[in-house]
Design a protein around this motif. Structure first.
Motif, PDB file in Angstrom:
ATOM      1  N   ALA A  33       0.827  -1.208   0.000  1.00  0.00           N
ATOM      2  CA  ALA A  33       0.000   0.000   0.000  1.00  0.00           C
ATOM      3  C   ALA A  33       0.862   1.259   0.000  1.00  0.00           C
ATOM      4  CB  ALA A  33      -0.954  -0.010   1.181  1.00  0.00           C
ATOM      5  N   GLN A  34       2.013   1.210   0.637  1.00  0.00           N
ATOM      6  CA  GLN A  34       2.912   2.369   0.696  1.00  0.00           C
ATOM      7  C   GLN A  34       3.516   2.709  -0.672  1.00  0.00           C
ATOM      8  OE1 GLN A  34       3.637   4.460   3.336  1.00  0.00           O
ATOM      9  NE2 GLN A  34       1.905   3.386   4.243  1.00  0.00           N
ATOM     10  N   ARG A  35       3.426   1.801  -1.627  1.00  0.00           N
ATOM     11  CA  ARG A  35       3.982   2.025  -2.967  1.00  0.00           C
ATOM     12  C   ARG A  35       2.933   2.502  -3.966  1.00  0.00           C
ATOM     13  NH1 ARG A  35       6.172  -3.051  -1.818  1.00  0.00           N
ATOM     14  NH2 ARG A  35       5.100  -4.005  -3.579  1.00  0.00           N
ATOM     15  N   ALA A  36       1.749   2.867  -3.506  1.00  0.00           N
ATOM     16  CA  ALA A  36       0.675   3.296  -4.407  1.00  0.00           C
ATOM     17  C   ALA A  36       1.088   4.543  -5.180  1.00  0.00           C
ATOM     18  CB  ALA A  36      -0.603   3.566  -3.615  1.00  0.00           C
ATOM     19  N   GLN A  37       0.784   4.519  -6.476  1.00  0.00           N
ATOM     20  CA  GLN A  37       1.132   5.630  -7.362  1.00  0.00           C
ATOM     21  C   GLN A  37      -0.047   6.000  -8.244  1.00  0.00           C
ATOM     22  OE1 GLN A  37       4.455   4.205  -9.657  1.00  0.00           O
ATOM     23  NE2 GLN A  37       5.920   4.724  -8.049  1.00  0.00           N
ATOM     24  N   SER A  38      -0.034   7.249  -8.707  1.00  0.00           N
ATOM     25  CA  SER A  38      -0.998   7.711  -9.696  1.00  0.00           C
ATOM     26  C   SER A  38      -0.605   7.121 -11.050  1.00  0.00           C
ATOM     27  CB  SER A  38      -0.976   9.240  -9.747  1.00  0.00           C
ATOM     28  OG  SER A  38       0.297   9.701 -10.169  1.00  0.00           O
ATOM     29  N   PRO A  39      -1.474   7.230 -12.057  1.00  0.00           N
ATOM     30  CA  PRO A  39      -1.128   6.709 -13.376  1.00  0.00           C
ATOM     31  C   PRO A  39       0.153   7.317 -13.958  1.00  0.00           C
ATOM     32  CG  PRO A  39      -3.470   7.082 -13.267  1.00  0.00           C
ATOM     33  CD  PRO A  39      -2.877   7.669 -12.000  1.00  0.00           C
ATOM     34  N   ASP A  40       0.509   8.544 -13.536  1.00  0.00           N
ATOM     35  CA  ASP A  40       1.735   9.168 -14.045  1.00  0.00           C
ATOM     36  C   ASP A  40       2.953   8.889 -13.167  1.00  0.00           C
ATOM     37  OD1 ASP A  40       1.141  10.810 -11.901  1.00  0.00           O
ATOM     38  OD2 ASP A  40       1.119  12.668 -13.062  1.00  0.00           O
ATOM     39  N   GLY A  41       2.823   7.966 -12.197  1.00  0.00           N
ATOM     40  CA  GLY A  41       3.962   7.509 -11.415  1.00  0.00           C
ATOM     41  C   GLY A  41       4.273   8.285 -10.152  1.00  0.00           C
ATOM     42  N   ARG A  42       3.405   9.213  -9.741  1.00  0.00           N
ATOM     43  CA  ARG A  42       3.637   9.974  -8.510  1.00  0.00           C
ATOM     44  C   ARG A  42       3.097   9.202  -7.310  1.00  0.00           C
ATOM     45  NH1 ARG A  42       1.134  15.690  -9.700  1.00  0.00           N
ATOM     46  NH2 ARG A  42       1.927  16.131  -7.607  1.00  0.00           N
ATOM     47  N   ARG A  43       3.859   9.202  -6.213  1.00  0.00           N
ATOM     48  CA  ARG A  43       3.441   8.472  -5.016  1.00  0.00           C
ATOM     49  C   ARG A  43       2.221   9.137  -4.403  1.00  0.00           C
ATOM     50  NH1 ARG A  43       4.042   7.649   0.305  1.00  0.00           N
ATOM     51  NH2 ARG A  43       5.377   9.391   0.813  1.00  0.00           N
ATOM     52  N   LEU A  44       1.317   8.294  -3.881  1.00  0.00           N
ATOM     53  CA  LEU A  44       0.071   8.756  -3.290  1.00  0.00           C
ATOM     54  C   LEU A  44      -0.003   8.423  -1.810  1.00  0.00           C
ATOM     55  CD1 LEU A  44      -2.337   7.454  -6.076  1.00  0.00           C
ATOM     56  CD2 LEU A  44      -1.605   9.827  -5.718  1.00  0.00           C
ATOM     57  N   GLU A  45      -0.780   9.209  -1.089  1.00  0.00           N
ATOM     58  CA  GLU A  45      -1.103   8.947   0.312  1.00  0.00           C
ATOM     59  C   GLU A  45      -2.623   8.921   0.431  1.00  0.00           C
ATOM     60  OE1 GLU A  45       0.675  12.381   2.132  1.00  0.00           O
ATOM     61  OE2 GLU A  45       2.589  11.342   2.420  1.00  0.00           O
ATOM     62  N   PHE A  46      -3.133   7.985   1.206  1.00  0.00           N
ATOM     63  CA  PHE A  46      -4.562   7.858   1.446  1.00  0.00           C
ATOM     64  C   PHE A  46      -4.805   8.024   2.939  1.00  0.00           C
ATOM     65  CE2 PHE A  46      -3.425   5.248  -2.203  1.00  0.00           C
ATOM     66  CZ  PHE A  46      -4.243   5.798  -3.174  1.00  0.00           C
ATOM     67  N   PHE A  47      -5.952   8.606   3.301  1.00  0.00           N
ATOM     68  CA  PHE A  47      -6.209   8.894   4.707  1.00  0.00           C
ATOM     69  C   PHE A  47      -7.705   9.083   4.943  1.00  0.00           C
ATOM     70  CE2 PHE A  47      -5.336  12.664   2.261  1.00  0.00           C
ATOM     71  CZ  PHE A  47      -6.344  13.551   2.618  1.00  0.00           C
ATOM     72  N   ASN A  48      -8.097   9.026   6.212  1.00  0.00           N
ATOM     73  CA  ASN A  48      -9.459   9.366   6.601  1.00  0.00           C
ATOM     74  C   ASN A  48      -9.542  10.871   6.800  1.00  0.00           C
ATOM     75  OD1 ASN A  48      -9.379   6.357   8.222  1.00  0.00           O
ATOM     76  ND2 ASN A  48     -11.053   6.808   6.839  1.00  0.00           N
ATOM     77  N   LEU A  49     -10.662  11.451   6.444  1.00  0.00           N
ATOM     78  CA  LEU A  49     -10.837  12.892   6.547  1.00  0.00           C
ATOM     79  C   LEU A  49     -10.981  13.372   7.982  1.00  0.00           C
ATOM     80  CD1 LEU A  49     -13.223  13.425   3.518  1.00  0.00           C
ATOM     81  CD2 LEU A  49     -10.751  13.851   3.636  1.00  0.00           C
ATOM     82  N   GLY A  50     -11.437  12.523   8.854  1.00  0.00           N
ATOM     83  CA  GLY A  50     -11.606  12.902  10.256  1.00  0.00           C
ATOM     84  C   GLY A  50     -11.814  11.674  11.111  1.00  0.00           C
ATOM     85  N   LEU A  51     -12.089  11.906  12.380  1.00  0.00           N
ATOM     86  CA  LEU A  51     -12.299  10.791  13.308  1.00  0.00           C
ATOM     87  C   LEU A  51     -13.501   9.943  12.935  1.00  0.00           C
ATOM     88  CD1 LEU A  51     -11.517  12.505  16.710  1.00  0.00           C
ATOM     89  CD2 LEU A  51     -10.064  10.959  15.388  1.00  0.00           C
ATOM     90  N   SER A  52     -14.472  10.532  12.264  1.00  0.00           N
ATOM     91  CA  SER A  52     -15.661   9.780  11.879  1.00  0.00           C
ATOM     92  C   SER A  52     -15.499   9.094  10.526  1.00  0.00           C
ATOM     93  CB  SER A  52     -16.882  10.699  11.855  1.00  0.00           C
ATOM     94  OG  SER A  52     -16.701  11.734  10.912  1.00  0.00           O
ATOM     95  N   GLY A  87     -14.414   8.921   6.338  1.00  0.00           N
ATOM     96  CA  GLY A  87     -14.319   9.656   5.086  1.00  0.00           C
ATOM     97  C   GLY A  87     -13.024   9.308   4.381  1.00  0.00           C
ATOM     98  N   TYR A  88     -13.020   9.400   3.082  1.00  0.00           N
ATOM     99  CA  TYR A  88     -11.868   9.014   2.262  1.00  0.00           C
ATOM    100  C   TYR A  88     -11.178  10.251   1.713  1.00  0.00           C
ATOM    101  CZ  TYR A  88      -9.397   7.500  -1.934  1.00  0.00           C
ATOM    102  OH  TYR A  88      -8.454   7.290  -2.895  1.00  0.00           O
ATOM    103  N   GLY A  89      -9.868  10.274   1.805  1.00  0.00           N
ATOM    104  CA  GLY A  89      -9.081  11.329   1.194  1.00  0.00           C
ATOM    105  C   GLY A  89      -7.842  10.744   0.545  1.00  0.00           C
ATOM    106  N   ALA A  90      -7.374  11.421  -0.479  1.00  0.00           N
ATOM    107  CA  ALA A  90      -6.149  11.002  -1.167  1.00  0.00           C
ATOM    108  C   ALA A  90      -5.416  12.255  -1.629  1.00  0.00           C
ATOM    109  CB  ALA A  90      -6.482  10.112  -2.360  1.00  0.00           C
ATOM    110  N   ARG A  91      -4.087  12.177  -1.611  1.00  0.00           N
ATOM    111  CA  ARG A  91      -3.276  13.314  -2.051  1.00  0.00           C
ATOM    112  C   ARG A  91      -1.959  12.802  -2.632  1.00  0.00           C
ATOM    113  NH1 ARG A  91      -3.056  14.853   3.978  1.00  0.00           N
ATOM    114  NH2 ARG A  91      -1.590  13.333   4.749  1.00  0.00           N
TER     115      ARG A  91
END
Length: 97
Positions: free
Chosen positions: A28-47, A49-53
């Motif tokens: 999971a730590q090696r996840a990349q966008s289609p153009d090869g940039r590394r991605l991070e995934f996270f919950n938006l808050g304590l309750s 929600g999905y976020g990615a950057r």
């Protein structure tokens, strides 16, 4: 006892009926966008929600699709919080290879 292995690296994992094709944390730590940039995934808050950057800029990544080792995967919010990444049913190769 049922056994399960990460579909990308064969690391032994706890099986999950809800997420039958989930990848291990190391993959999971090696996840990349289609153009090869590394991605991070996270919950938006304590309750939840999905976020990615993008890891390099922190800019939002507006997709659930990612590539790990050139294989298509899908990231999403796990039940009861957290993030889960699964190998896609259509695990085609990345266009950025």
């Amino acid at each position: 006892m049922t056994t399960y292995q990460c579909p990308l690296c064969a690391t032994a994992l706890q099986p999950s009926d809800r997420y039958p094709r989930h990848v291990c944390p190391d993959c999971a730590q090696r996840a990349q966008s289609p153009d090869g940039r590394r991605l991070e995934f996270f919950n938006l808050g304590l309750s939840g929600g999905y976020g990615a950057r993008y890891a390099d800029t922190g800019q939002p990544y507006d997709s659930h699709d990612c590539f790990i080792d050139g294989r298509l995967c899908h990231a999403g919010e796990a039940r009861f919080g957290g993030i889960v990444i699964e190998l896609a049913d259509d695990a085609r190769a990345s266009p950025a290879r």
